[in-house]
Each structure stands twice: as structure tokens, then as C-alpha cells.
Design an enzyme around this catalytic site. Structure first.
Site, PDB file in Angstrom:
ATOM      1  N   CYS A   1       5.371   5.739   4.993  1.00 44.53           N
ATOM      2  CA  CYS A   1       3.760   4.952   4.552  1.00 44.53           C
ATOM      3  C   CYS A   1       3.567   5.895   2.973  1.00 44.53           C
ATOM      4  CB  CYS A   1       3.493   4.977   5.361  1.00 44.53           C
ATOM      5  SG  CYS A   1       3.584   4.047   6.836  1.00 44.53           S
TER       6      CYS A   1
ATOM      7  N   HIS B   1       0.567  -1.222  -0.272  1.00 44.00           N
ATOM      8  CA  HIS B   1      -0.157   0.231  -0.443  1.00 44.00           C
ATOM      9  C   HIS B   1       0.885   1.270   0.097  1.00 44.00           C
ATOM     10  CE1 HIS B   1      -0.123   1.130   5.142  1.00 44.00           C
ATOM     11  NE2 HIS B   1       0.675   0.922   3.936  1.00 44.00           N
TER      12      HIS B   1
ATOM     13  N   HIS C   1       2.908  -5.238   4.140  1.00 40.80           N
ATOM     14  CA  HIS C   1       2.908  -5.477   5.157  1.00 40.80           C
ATOM     15  C   HIS C   1       2.596  -6.841   5.259  1.00 40.80           C
ATOM     16  CE1 HIS C   1       2.517  -1.236   6.935  1.00 40.80           C
ATOM     17  NE2 HIS C   1       2.564  -1.272   6.123  1.00 40.80           N
TER      18      HIS C   1
ATOM     19  N   ASP D   1      -5.234 -10.802  -0.754  1.00 36.99           N
ATOM     20  CA  ASP D   1      -3.635 -10.981  -0.254  1.00 36.99           C
ATOM     21  C   ASP D   1      -2.510 -10.728  -1.717  1.00 36.99           C
ATOM     22  OD1 ASP D   1      -1.893 -12.986   1.312  1.00 36.99           O
ATOM     23  OD2 ASP D   1      -2.095 -14.310   0.135  1.00 36.99           O
ATOM     24  N   HIS D   2      -1.381 -10.501  -1.668  1.00 38.27           N
ATOM     25  CA  HIS D   2      -0.958 -10.181  -2.608  1.00 38.27           C
ATOM     26  C   HIS D   2      -1.511  -9.987  -3.640  1.00 38.27           C
ATOM     27  CE1 HIS D   2       1.058 -14.067  -0.989  1.00 38.27           C
ATOM     28  NE2 HIS D   2       1.884 -13.933  -1.604  1.00 38.27           N
TER      29      HIS D   2
ATOM     30  N   GLU E   1      -1.257  -4.891  11.444  1.00 40.82           N
ATOM     31  CA  GLU E   1      -0.544  -4.228  10.774  1.00 40.82           C
ATOM     32  C   GLU E   1       1.253  -4.542  10.689  1.00 40.82           C
ATOM     33  OE1 GLU E   1      -0.628  -0.764   6.950  1.00 40.82           O
ATOM     34  OE2 GLU E   1       0.315   0.290   9.436  1.00 40.82           O
TER      35      GLU E   1
ATOM     36  N   HIS F   1       5.374  -0.151  -0.446  1.00 41.13           N
ATOM     37  CA  HIS F   1       5.872  -1.315   0.565  1.00 41.13           C
ATOM     38  C   HIS F   1       4.854  -2.058   1.169  1.00 41.13           C
ATOM     39  CE1 HIS F   1       3.803   1.916   3.093  1.00 41.13           C
ATOM     40  NE2 HIS F   1       3.876   0.743   4.002  1.00 41.13           N
TER      41      HIS F   1
END
Ligand code: NI
Length: 147
Positions: free
Chosen positions: A46, A27, A54, A92-93, A137, A52
Site C-alpha cells: 500500500c 491511493h 481499490h 470516483d476515478h 476496501e 494502487h
């Protein structure tokens, strides 16, 4: 029946069940109404333009009364499949900003992600079941919704 059998009354007993899940996602926190300098100042790392990632830990909490026929609050296989279909397959991914419609105009902070996950699951659960989302997170930073 054994003569020492106990007769439990399970009516009106509220229990909580939890399902733990995991997803990885990228994100970028950014407010398009602000300059790059302002965004850097508020969001720091961020705000990285190239995103980047998480490792998110998701805990879905369901509260309610046990179904006397099954002894379950909710069938955990059904809950697990629901989270998979509604959340993991979508998040996811993925790049949350680019791949998830909800974040096209919504900053994908942990707070906002938790609310979006809540909304995705809420409509699919029986109204009599209470839902709470906890989203990590990082190991140290996590949010809950509703408050
Ligand atoms: Ni981040």
C-alpha cells in the site's frame, strides 16, 4: 374505509435504510515523517510510490423515525443524489492523495476515508437522522464509522 382496516401507529418507530454505492479510486499509504524503509515496512504494497487502486463499496446507513406524511425515513432519491454530489463526484476515478483536499495531509486508509465521507454527509442530513458509514476496501476488509 374498509371496516377491517387496521390503524397503525407509526410514532416512535425507528427504522434503518441503506444505500449502496461504489467508487474506484487510487491511493498511497505513506507517513511523510518516516523513511521510505519504515513506510515499506508498515504499509507494504500500500506504500507503492506510484499508487494502487481499490474498488470501494460504500454503504450509507441512515436511522431515525418515519415521516408520517411520506412514509419515508428519507427519500432515497435525495439520499442517492447527496452521496453522488458529496462523495462519488469527488472520489470516483480519482487519486485520493492528489485529488481530494481532505487527504492532502491525511493518510487515505479505509478508516480515514470512512470518517471523511461521514463528515461530508453529516452536515447535509437532518440532525434527527443518525448516520453510519460502512466502507469496503476489499471484499474482506471493511470499516464502520462511527464505532
Ligand atoms: Ni490500498
Amino acid at each position: 374505509m374498509r371496516e377491517d382496516a387496521l390503524l397503525y401507529n407509526m410514532g416512535n418507530r425507528r427504522v434503518v435504510v441503506f444505500r449502496k454505492e461504489h467508487f474506484n479510486a487510487a491511493h498511497r499509504l505513506n507517513n511523510p515523517r518516516w523513511s521510505l524503509a519504515e513506510n515499506k515496512k508498515i504499509f507494504g504494497l500500500c506504500n507503492n510510490e506510484h499508487y494502487h487502486g481499490h474498488n470501494y463499496e460504500l454503504i450509507v446507513q441512515v436511522t431515525g423515525e418515519i415521516d408520517p406524511d411520506t412514509g419515508y425515513l428519507i427519500d432515497m432519491k435525495i439520499l442517492s443524489d447527496l452521496i453522488k454530489d458529496e462523495v462519488l463526484n469527488k472520489f470516483d476515478h480519482k487519486n485520493l492523495n492528489l485529488d481530494v483536499a481532505a487527504f492532502e495531509n491525511l493518510n487515505p486508509t479505509a478508516e480515514n476515508i470512512a470518517i471523511v465521507i461521514y463528515d461530508l454527509l453529516r452536515n447535509k442530513l437532518k440532525a434527527s437522522l443518525e448516520l453510519k458509514i460502512r466502507l469496503y476496501e476489499t471484499e474482506r476488509n471493511f470499516v464502520e464509522y462511527p464505532a
